[in-house]
Scaffold this motif. Structure first.
Motif, PDB file in Angstrom:
ATOM      1  N   LEU A 240       6.494  -7.381  -4.971  1.00 14.25           N
ATOM      2  CA  LEU A 240       6.769  -6.130  -5.674  1.00 14.25           C
ATOM      3  C   LEU A 240       6.473  -6.349  -7.151  1.00 14.25           C
ATOM      4  CD1 LEU A 240       7.911  -3.258  -5.883  1.00 14.25           C
ATOM      5  CD2 LEU A 240      10.182  -4.286  -6.068  1.00 14.25           C
ATOM      6  N   ASP A 241       5.530  -5.584  -7.685  1.00 11.83           N
ATOM      7  CA  ASP A 241       5.198  -5.635  -9.106  1.00 11.83           C
ATOM      8  C   ASP A 241       6.052  -4.585  -9.808  1.00 11.83           C
ATOM      9  OD1 ASP A 241       3.976  -5.109 -11.665  1.00 11.83           O
ATOM     10  OD2 ASP A 241       2.218  -6.195 -10.939  1.00 11.83           O
ATOM     11  N   LEU A 242       6.987  -5.032 -10.605  1.00 10.28           N
ATOM     12  CA  LEU A 242       7.919  -4.113 -11.252  1.00 10.28           C
ATOM     13  C   LEU A 242       7.272  -3.298 -12.371  1.00 10.28           C
ATOM     14  CD1 LEU A 242      11.001  -6.494 -11.359  1.00 10.28           C
ATOM     15  CD2 LEU A 242      10.552  -4.641  -9.733  1.00 10.28           C
ATOM     16  N   LYS A 243       6.215  -3.824 -12.999  1.00 16.29           N
ATOM     17  CA  LYS A 243       5.525  -3.075 -14.059  1.00 16.29           C
ATOM     18  C   LYS A 243       4.736  -1.908 -13.485  1.00 16.29           C
ATOM     19  CE  LYS A 243       3.547  -6.689 -15.870  1.00 16.29           C
ATOM     20  NZ  LYS A 243       2.734  -7.601 -16.692  1.00 16.29           N
ATOM     21  N   THR A 244       3.967  -2.171 -12.440  1.00 12.80           N
ATOM     22  CA  THR A 244       3.110  -1.125 -11.873  1.00 12.80           C
ATOM     23  C   THR A 244       3.784  -0.359 -10.739  1.00 12.80           C
ATOM     24  OG1 THR A 244       2.109  -2.626 -10.259  1.00 12.80           O
ATOM     25  CG2 THR A 244       1.041  -2.454 -12.425  1.00 12.80           C
ATOM     26  N   ARG A 245       4.915  -0.867 -10.264  1.00 10.55           N
ATOM     27  CA  ARG A 245       5.666  -0.280  -9.130  1.00 10.55           C
ATOM     28  C   ARG A 245       4.778  -0.207  -7.885  1.00 10.55           C
ATOM     29  NH1 ARG A 245      10.349   1.814  -9.100  1.00 10.55           N
ATOM     30  NH2 ARG A 245       9.772   3.692  -7.995  1.00 10.55           N
ATOM     31  N   HIS A 246       4.089  -1.324  -7.614  1.00 12.93           N
ATOM     32  CA  HIS A 246       3.280  -1.469  -6.412  1.00 12.93           C
ATOM     33  C   HIS A 246       3.877  -2.564  -5.535  1.00 12.93           C
ATOM     34  CE1 HIS A 246       0.203   0.784  -8.652  1.00 12.93           C
ATOM     35  NE2 HIS A 246      -0.238   1.112  -7.451  1.00 12.93           N
ATOM     36  N   LEU A 247       3.875  -2.326  -4.236  1.00 17.63           N
ATOM     37  CA  LEU A 247       4.321  -3.291  -3.245  1.00 17.63           C
ATOM     38  C   LEU A 247       3.112  -3.706  -2.426  1.00 17.63           C
ATOM     39  CD1 LEU A 247       6.765  -4.637  -1.719  1.00 17.63           C
ATOM     40  CD2 LEU A 247       6.695  -2.636  -0.212  1.00 17.63           C
ATOM     41  N   ARG A 248       2.990  -4.999  -2.151  1.00 16.66           N
ATOM     42  CA  ARG A 248       1.847  -5.499  -1.388  1.00 16.66           C
ATOM     43  C   ARG A 248       2.351  -6.539  -0.398  1.00 16.66           C
ATOM     44  NH1 ARG A 248      -0.497  -7.586  -5.403  1.00 16.66           N
ATOM     45  NH2 ARG A 248      -0.050  -9.754  -4.973  1.00 16.66           N
ATOM     46  N   SER A 249       1.870  -6.465   0.835  1.00 16.41           N
ATOM     47  CA  SER A 249       2.206  -7.493   1.815  1.00 16.41           C
ATOM     48  C   SER A 249       0.926  -8.150   2.310  1.00 16.41           C
ATOM     49  CB  SER A 249       2.973  -6.909   3.002  1.00 16.41           C
ATOM     50  OG  SER A 249       2.095  -6.339   3.948  1.00 16.41           O
ATOM     51  N   THR A 250       1.055  -9.390   2.718  1.00 12.23           N
ATOM     52  CA  THR A 250      -0.077 -10.105   3.297  1.00 12.23           C
ATOM     53  C   THR A 250       0.132 -10.309   4.792  1.00 12.23           C
ATOM     54  OG1 THR A 250       0.967 -12.204   2.697  1.00 12.23           O
ATOM     55  CG2 THR A 250      -0.646 -11.292   1.154  1.00 12.23           C
ATOM     56  N   SER A 251       1.202  -9.755   5.320  1.00 13.34           N
ATOM     57  CA  SER A 251       1.537  -9.877   6.739  1.00 13.34           C
ATOM     58  C   SER A 251       1.409  -8.528   7.430  1.00 13.34           C
ATOM     59  CB  SER A 251       2.971 -10.377   6.899  1.00 13.34           C
ATOM     60  OG  SER A 251       3.110 -11.656   6.345  1.00 13.34           O
ATOM     61  N   ALA A 252       1.433  -8.570   8.747  1.00 12.39           N
ATOM     62  CA  ALA A 252       1.359  -7.344   9.543  1.00 12.39           C
ATOM     63  C   ALA A 252       2.494  -6.389   9.170  1.00 12.39           C
ATOM     64  CB  ALA A 252       1.429  -7.683  11.025  1.00 12.39           C
ATOM     65  N   VAL A 253       2.226  -5.104   9.317  1.00 13.58           N
ATOM     66  CA  VAL A 253       3.199  -4.067   8.998  1.00 13.58           C
ATOM     67  C   VAL A 253       3.302  -3.105  10.173  1.00 13.58           C
ATOM     68  CG1 VAL A 253       1.449  -2.674   7.818  1.00 13.58           C
ATOM     69  CG2 VAL A 253       3.841  -2.279   7.320  1.00 13.58           C
ATOM     70  N   THR A 254       4.522  -2.660  10.461  1.00 18.35           N
ATOM     71  CA  THR A 254       4.764  -1.613  11.447  1.00 18.35           C
ATOM     72  C   THR A 254       5.752  -0.641  10.836  1.00 18.35           C
ATOM     73  OG1 THR A 254       6.602  -2.795  12.483  1.00 18.35           O
ATOM     74  CG2 THR A 254       4.405  -3.137  13.444  1.00 18.35           C
ATOM     75  N   GLY A 255       5.787   0.559  11.386  1.00 18.06           N
ATOM     76  CA  GLY A 255       6.745   1.525  10.879  1.00 18.06           C
ATOM     77  C   GLY A 255       6.699   2.827  11.634  1.00 18.06           C
ATOM     78  N   THR A 256       7.555   3.729  11.205  1.00 21.09           N
ATOM     79  CA  THR A 256       7.625   5.053  11.802  1.00 21.09           C
ATOM     80  C   THR A 256       7.592   6.113  10.711  1.00 21.09           C
ATOM     81  OG1 THR A 256      10.048   5.061  11.771  1.00 21.09           O
ATOM     82  CG2 THR A 256       8.994   4.262  13.785  1.00 21.09           C
ATOM     83  N   VAL A 257       7.048   7.252  11.069  1.00 17.91           N
ATOM     84  CA  VAL A 257       7.074   8.464  10.259  1.00 17.91           C
ATOM     85  C   VAL A 257       7.603   9.555  11.182  1.00 17.91           C
ATOM     86  CG1 VAL A 257       5.198   7.742   8.726  1.00 17.91           C
ATOM     87  CG2 VAL A 257       4.659   8.973  10.811  1.00 17.91           C
ATOM     88  N   PRO A 258       8.009  10.699  10.669  1.00 20.62           N
ATOM     89  CA  PRO A 258       8.528  11.734  11.560  1.00 20.62           C
ATOM     90  C   PRO A 258       7.554  12.120  12.684  1.00 20.62           C
ATOM     91  CG  PRO A 258       9.087  12.260   9.301  1.00 20.62           C
ATOM     92  CD  PRO A 258       8.167  11.063   9.259  1.00 20.62           C
TER      93      PRO A 258
END
Length: 87
Positions: free
Chosen positions: A35-53
């Motif tokens: 998490l870059d606090l200056k730019t407010r960007h989050l970046r991952s180098t691993s797989a991501v899963t999630g849900t949206v409505p």
């Protein structure tokens, strides 16, 4: 999980699982994120899963612009829409 804060770079490195849950029905799960606090960007180098409505999503990694509420999936990005949820 554990993390480290880079005071000069104003970045937080999280090693281990990261789970984000919103009140609007969105979830996001990944590992090893920065998490870059200056730019407010989050970046991952691993797989991501999630849900949206409307359904579920996945990808090999993500980048997110927290101020503009934009999440970008990179590599093998998938979105499964459940029609009855789109109404």
């Amino acid at each position: 999980p554990h993390g480290a804060y880079d005071m000069k770079g104003e970045q937080v490195r999280i090693n281990g699982p990261v789970k984000v849950v919103s009140t609007g029905g969105y979830t996001l799960d990944t590992n090893d994120a920065t998490l870059d606090l200056k730019t407010r960007h989050l970046r991952s180098t691993s797989a991501v899963t999630g849900t949206v409505p409307q359904g579920q999503f996945s990808g090999n990694r993500l980048s997110a612009d927290l101020d503009n509420h934009i999440v970008t999936l990179d590599g093998n990005a998938r979105l499964r829409i459940v029609p009855r949820r789109t109404k």
